[in-house]
Design a protein around this motif. Structure first.
Motif, PDB file in Angstrom:
ATOM      1  N   ALA A 184       0.722  -1.238  -0.160  1.00  0.00           N
ATOM      2  CA  ALA A 184      -0.177  -0.098  -0.050  1.00  0.00           C
ATOM      3  C   ALA A 184       0.904   1.103  -0.042  1.00  0.00           C
ATOM      4  O   ALA A 184       0.594   2.376  -0.608  1.00  0.00           O
ATOM      5  N   TRP A 185       1.957   1.394   0.675  1.00  0.00           N
ATOM      6  CA  TRP A 185       3.021   2.361   0.817  1.00  0.00           C
ATOM      7  C   TRP A 185       3.797   2.230  -0.548  1.00  0.00           C
ATOM      8  O   TRP A 185       4.134   3.146  -1.005  1.00  0.00           O
ATOM      9  N   GLN A 186       4.324   1.093  -0.742  1.00  0.00           N
ATOM     10  CA  GLN A 186       5.229   1.012  -1.768  1.00  0.00           C
ATOM     11  C   GLN A 186       4.777   1.480  -3.269  1.00  0.00           C
ATOM     12  O   GLN A 186       5.563   1.952  -3.888  1.00  0.00           O
ATOM     13  N   ALA A 187       3.523   0.908  -3.280  1.00  0.00           N
ATOM     14  CA  ALA A 187       3.034   1.371  -4.572  1.00  0.00           C
ATOM     15  C   ALA A 187       2.936   2.884  -4.984  1.00  0.00           C
ATOM     16  O   ALA A 187       3.049   3.241  -6.106  1.00  0.00           O
ATOM     17  N   LEU A 188       3.036   3.750  -3.745  1.00  0.00           N
ATOM     18  CA  LEU A 188       2.939   5.198  -4.223  1.00  0.00           C
ATOM     19  C   LEU A 188       4.470   5.811  -3.875  1.00  0.00           C
ATOM     20  O   LEU A 188       4.592   7.056  -4.161  1.00  0.00           O
ATOM     21  N   SER A 189       5.255   5.129  -3.261  1.00  0.00           N
ATOM     22  CA  SER A 189       6.666   5.701  -2.963  1.00  0.00           C
ATOM     23  C   SER A 189       7.701   6.060  -4.242  1.00  0.00           C
ATOM     24  O   SER A 189       8.282   6.727  -4.044  1.00  0.00           O
ATOM     25  N   ALA A 190       7.336   5.362  -5.183  1.00  0.00           N
ATOM     26  CA  ALA A 190       8.211   5.387  -6.323  1.00  0.00           C
ATOM     27  C   ALA A 190       7.901   6.685  -6.898  1.00  0.00           C
ATOM     28  O   ALA A 190       6.803   7.332  -6.827  1.00  0.00           O
ATOM     29  N   ARG A 191       8.744   7.381  -7.830  1.00  0.00           N
ATOM     30  CA  ARG A 191       8.780   8.666  -8.176  1.00  0.00           C
ATOM     31  C   ARG A 191       7.558   9.017  -8.863  1.00  0.00           C
ATOM     32  O   ARG A 191       6.597  10.194  -8.810  1.00  0.00           O
ATOM     33  N   GLY A 192       7.225   8.262  -9.989  1.00  0.00           N
ATOM     34  CA  GLY A 192       6.272   8.671 -10.790  1.00  0.00           C
ATOM     35  C   GLY A 192       4.719   8.628 -10.126  1.00  0.00           C
ATOM     36  O   GLY A 192       4.061   9.379  -9.942  1.00  0.00           O
ATOM     37  N   PRO A 193       4.426   7.449  -9.179  1.00  0.00           N
ATOM     38  CA  PRO A 193       3.300   7.358  -8.435  1.00  0.00           C
ATOM     39  C   PRO A 193       3.295   8.344  -7.480  1.00  0.00           C
ATOM     40  O   PRO A 193       2.322   9.126  -7.379  1.00  0.00           O
ATOM     41  N   ALA A 194       4.240   8.946  -6.888  1.00  0.00           N
ATOM     42  CA  ALA A 194       4.401   9.746  -5.855  1.00  0.00           C
ATOM     43  C   ALA A 194       4.200  11.255  -6.344  1.00  0.00           C
ATOM     44  O   ALA A 194       3.128  12.022  -5.677  1.00  0.00           O
ATOM     45  N   LEU A 195       4.621  11.508  -7.732  1.00  0.00           N
ATOM     46  CA  LEU A 195       4.358  12.946  -8.296  1.00  0.00           C
ATOM     47  C   LEU A 195       2.897  12.959  -8.629  1.00  0.00           C
ATOM     48  O   LEU A 195       2.162  14.096  -8.339  1.00  0.00           O
ATOM     49  N   LEU A 201      -3.335  15.309  -4.617  1.00  0.00           N
ATOM     50  CA  LEU A 201      -3.600  15.991  -3.596  1.00  0.00           C
ATOM     51  C   LEU A 201      -4.013  17.449  -3.655  1.00  0.00           C
ATOM     52  O   LEU A 201      -5.155  18.100  -2.810  1.00  0.00           O
ATOM     53  N   GLY A 202      -3.435  18.120  -4.598  1.00  0.00           N
ATOM     54  CA  GLY A 202      -3.689  19.531  -5.027  1.00  0.00           C
ATOM     55  C   GLY A 202      -5.058  19.612  -5.375  1.00  0.00           C
ATOM     56  O   GLY A 202      -5.934  20.579  -5.069  1.00  0.00           O
ATOM     57  N   HIS A 203      -5.538  18.680  -6.266  1.00  0.00           N
ATOM     58  CA  HIS A 203      -6.849  18.317  -6.797  1.00  0.00           C
ATOM     59  C   HIS A 203      -7.998  18.370  -5.705  1.00  0.00           C
ATOM     60  O   HIS A 203      -8.899  19.145  -5.798  1.00  0.00           O
ATOM     61  N   MET A 204      -7.700  17.404  -4.749  1.00  0.00           N
ATOM     62  CA  MET A 204      -8.565  17.183  -3.770  1.00  0.00           C
ATOM     63  C   MET A 204      -8.806  18.176  -2.793  1.00  0.00           C
ATOM     64  O   MET A 204      -9.777  18.285  -2.139  1.00  0.00           O
ATOM     65  N   GLU A 266      -2.753  19.488 -15.732  1.00  0.00           N
ATOM     66  CA  GLU A 266      -2.391  21.085 -15.214  1.00  0.00           C
ATOM     67  C   GLU A 266      -3.191  22.070 -15.862  1.00  0.00           C
ATOM     68  O   GLU A 266      -3.462  22.812 -14.987  1.00  0.00           O
ATOM     69  N   LEU A 267      -3.965  21.750 -17.013  1.00  0.00           N
ATOM     70  CA  LEU A 267      -4.854  22.764 -17.283  1.00  0.00           C
ATOM     71  C   LEU A 267      -5.947  22.861 -16.728  1.00  0.00           C
ATOM     72  O   LEU A 267      -6.406  23.674 -16.327  1.00  0.00           O
ATOM     73  N   SER A 268      -6.586  21.456 -16.243  1.00  0.00           N
ATOM     74  CA  SER A 268      -7.627  21.552 -15.280  1.00  0.00           C
ATOM     75  C   SER A 268      -7.558  22.335 -13.967  1.00  0.00           C
ATOM     76  O   SER A 268      -8.551  23.003 -13.818  1.00  0.00           O
ATOM     77  N   MET A 269      -6.407  22.146 -13.312  1.00  0.00           N
ATOM     78  CA  MET A 269      -6.115  22.696 -12.172  1.00  0.00           C
ATOM     79  C   MET A 269      -5.895  24.416 -12.291  1.00  0.00           C
ATOM     80  O   MET A 269      -6.288  24.968 -11.442  1.00  0.00           O
ATOM     81  N   TRP A 270      -5.253  24.736 -13.603  1.00  0.00           N
ATOM     82  CA  TRP A 270      -5.032  26.319 -13.579  1.00  0.00           C
ATOM     83  C   TRP A 270      -6.518  26.712 -13.791  1.00  0.00           C
ATOM     84  O   TRP A 270      -6.720  27.875 -13.030  1.00  0.00           O
ATOM     85  N   ALA A 367      -0.895  21.875 -10.315  1.00  0.00           N
ATOM     86  CA  ALA A 367      -0.527  22.358 -11.411  1.00  0.00           C
ATOM     87  C   ALA A 367       1.022  22.099 -11.820  1.00  0.00           C
ATOM     88  O   ALA A 367       1.689  21.622 -12.550  1.00  0.00           O
ATOM     89  N   VAL A 368       1.867  22.837 -11.010  1.00  0.00           N
ATOM     90  CA  VAL A 368       3.187  22.865 -10.770  1.00  0.00           C
ATOM     91  C   VAL A 368       3.626  21.374 -10.688  1.00  0.00           C
ATOM     92  O   VAL A 368       4.580  21.042 -11.408  1.00  0.00           O
ATOM     93  N   THR A 369       2.966  20.611  -9.916  1.00  0.00           N
ATOM     94  CA  THR A 369       3.680  19.289  -9.576  1.00  0.00           C
ATOM     95  C   THR A 369       3.495  18.375 -10.844  1.00  0.00           C
ATOM     96  O   THR A 369       4.408  17.572 -11.503  1.00  0.00           O
ATOM     97  N   MET A 370       2.252  18.455 -11.732  1.00  0.00           N
ATOM     98  CA  MET A 370       1.978  17.802 -12.742  1.00  0.00           C
ATOM     99  C   MET A 370       3.066  18.524 -14.071  1.00  0.00           C
ATOM    100  O   MET A 370       3.531  17.469 -14.847  1.00  0.00           O
ATOM    101  N   ARG A 371       3.474  19.359 -13.788  1.00  0.00           N
ATOM    102  CA  ARG A 371       4.426  20.013 -14.887  1.00  0.00           C
ATOM    103  C   ARG A 371       5.818  19.357 -14.768  1.00  0.00           C
ATOM    104  O   ARG A 371       6.689  18.908 -15.401  1.00  0.00           O
ATOM    105  N   VAL A 372       6.129  19.239 -13.337  1.00  0.00           N
ATOM    106  CA  VAL A 372       7.472  18.439 -13.055  1.00  0.00           C
ATOM    107  C   VAL A 372       7.331  17.035 -13.351  1.00  0.00           C
ATOM    108  O   VAL A 372       8.349  16.586 -14.103  1.00  0.00           O
TER     109      VAL A 372
END
Length: 387
Positions: A184-195, A201-204, A266-270, A367-372
């Motif tokens: 449950a934690w490892q699935a999100l700790s990699a860079r892609g899923p984490a970003l 989280l910004g959306h929610m 990114e567009l949606s959150m802007w 939006a900034v996070t998705m740009r990264v």
């Protein structure tokens, strides 16, 4: 269709919260906790489901049927009680039960699609959006009879569970993996899923707070303008603002598959964050203008939601996609509990303009996070290389 119906109890109490507060003599704080209970229950249910790897190890149709029946029963129990504390427990149980509906539904849909997955999950989240909006429509058409809203949404959930039980496993579903709670934690700790999760989280941060409190906010707008039949009109307005998001989800899926998921999120959150800022500035605008901006906001506030889950389904371990989705949802709904609870505490001090500005922070950071994320190597696995 199953998700539209199963999710109906989610906002059933929030849609009739003024009536429940009057009948049960609830304080404003108790009413806020009643609205928050579903979020907290969902977090508990989602965390438990992720730790047990339920979405990957148990057939989705079984989980959805069980969750729908439990949610319907807990929701219907509100009809026979007269106590706010017990109502809080029941609403928490509704949320925990619906944690067995939403993540497995996303997992089931992803097992039917490899190409076009963004549109598929967009339709699924659009169904969630319609299901969440439906109590406000029932409220607006039923003369604000809270017992009618609770009864109808409970029956709808049962029907949704029955429909879901007829849906077989998708052709791309992976075999049941070993039981690994740490996944449950490892699935999100990699860079892609984490970003992707940070963007989520910004959306929610703004989404469920806006969905929960818009009816109260717009009721105040109508009263300030001297409107009549405020309860019914605000309920129908809230249905429009929340329900229009179903179309946003579909468009977000189309753009995600064809244009790129990090771009559309990114567009949606802007646009969503800008809408919140615009409402903060429209303090004295007529109700019609405020509603028009709010409908635009409601379209874009949810348009990106399914794409976060889709990204996780593409970059996470295929054997534990359901666990990764569930863990992402658990984190997101934990944050929504905070943003929902802050509104009654802060609104008397900073007013609705201040609340809207506070909500706008989440999507702007997301939006900034998705740009990264777009610039990372993992992005090549998203949407068939369209990032």
């Amino acid at each position: 269709m199953a998700v539209v119906l199963c999710m109906a109890p989610w906002f059933s109490a929030a849609a009739v919260l003024p009536q429940l507060r009057a009948e049960w003599n609830l304080s404003p704080q108790a009413g806020s906790w009643l609205a928050l209970a579903v979020q907290l229950g969902f977090v508990v249910g989602a965390v438990g489901s992720a730790l047990l790897n339920l979405a990957d190890r148990v057939p989705s149709r079984v989980l959805i049927l069980v969750g729908a029946l439990v949610a319907a029963g807990a929701n219907a129990a509100l009809l026979v009680i007269n106590d706010g504390s017990l109502a809080f427990v029941l609403r928490g149980l509704v949320g925990a039960a619906l944690a067995l509906v939403y993540p497995p539904a996303l997992r089931a849909m992803s097992a039917y699609f490899t190409t076009g997955r963004g549109v598929a999950l967009g339709v699924m989240v659009g169904a969630l959006t319609l299901g969440s909006a439906s109590p406000h429509l029932v409220n607006g058409l039923g003369g604000a009879q809270w017992r009618t809203v609770i009864a109808v949404t409970s029956v709808l959930a049962v029907l949704g569970g029955v429909i879901a039980s007829r849906v077989g496993p998708g052709p791309h579903r992976s075999p049941a993996p070993p039981f690994r709670p740490a996944q449950a934690w490892q699935a999100l700790s990699a860079r892609g899923p984490a970003l992707a999760t940070l963007g989520y989280l910004g959306h929610m941060w703004e989404l469920y707070a806006m969905w929960t409190w818009f009816a109260l906010y717009y009721s105040g707008v109508l009263r300030a303008a001297g409107g009549t039949d405020v309860t019914r009109v605000s309920a129908l307005a809230t249905f429009a603002v929340v329900g229009i998001g179903a179309l946003g989800c579909v468009l977000g899926g189309v753009l995600g598959d064809r244009w790129g998921r990090t771009r559309v999120t990114e567009l949606s959150m802007w646009l969503s964050g800008a809408s919140a800022v615009a409402l903060a500035l429209l303090v004295s605008a007529p109700p019609g203008v405020i509603l028009a901006v709010s409908v635009f906001w409601g379209f874009w506030i949810i348009a990106d939601s399914a794409q976060f889950s889709t990204i996780v389904s593409e970059v996470a371990d295929p054997a534990y996609v359901g666990t990764a989705m569930t863990a992402q949802l658990a984190l997101g709904f934990t944050l929504t509990a905070v943003s929902i609870a802050l509104v009654p505490a802060l609104e008397p001090r900073i007013g609705w303009p201040g609340i809207f500005l506070l909500w706008s922070v989440g999507p702007l950071l997301g939006a900034v996070t998705m740009r990264v994320l777009r610039g990372t190597p993992e992005a090549a696995r998203i949407a068939g290389g369209r990032r």
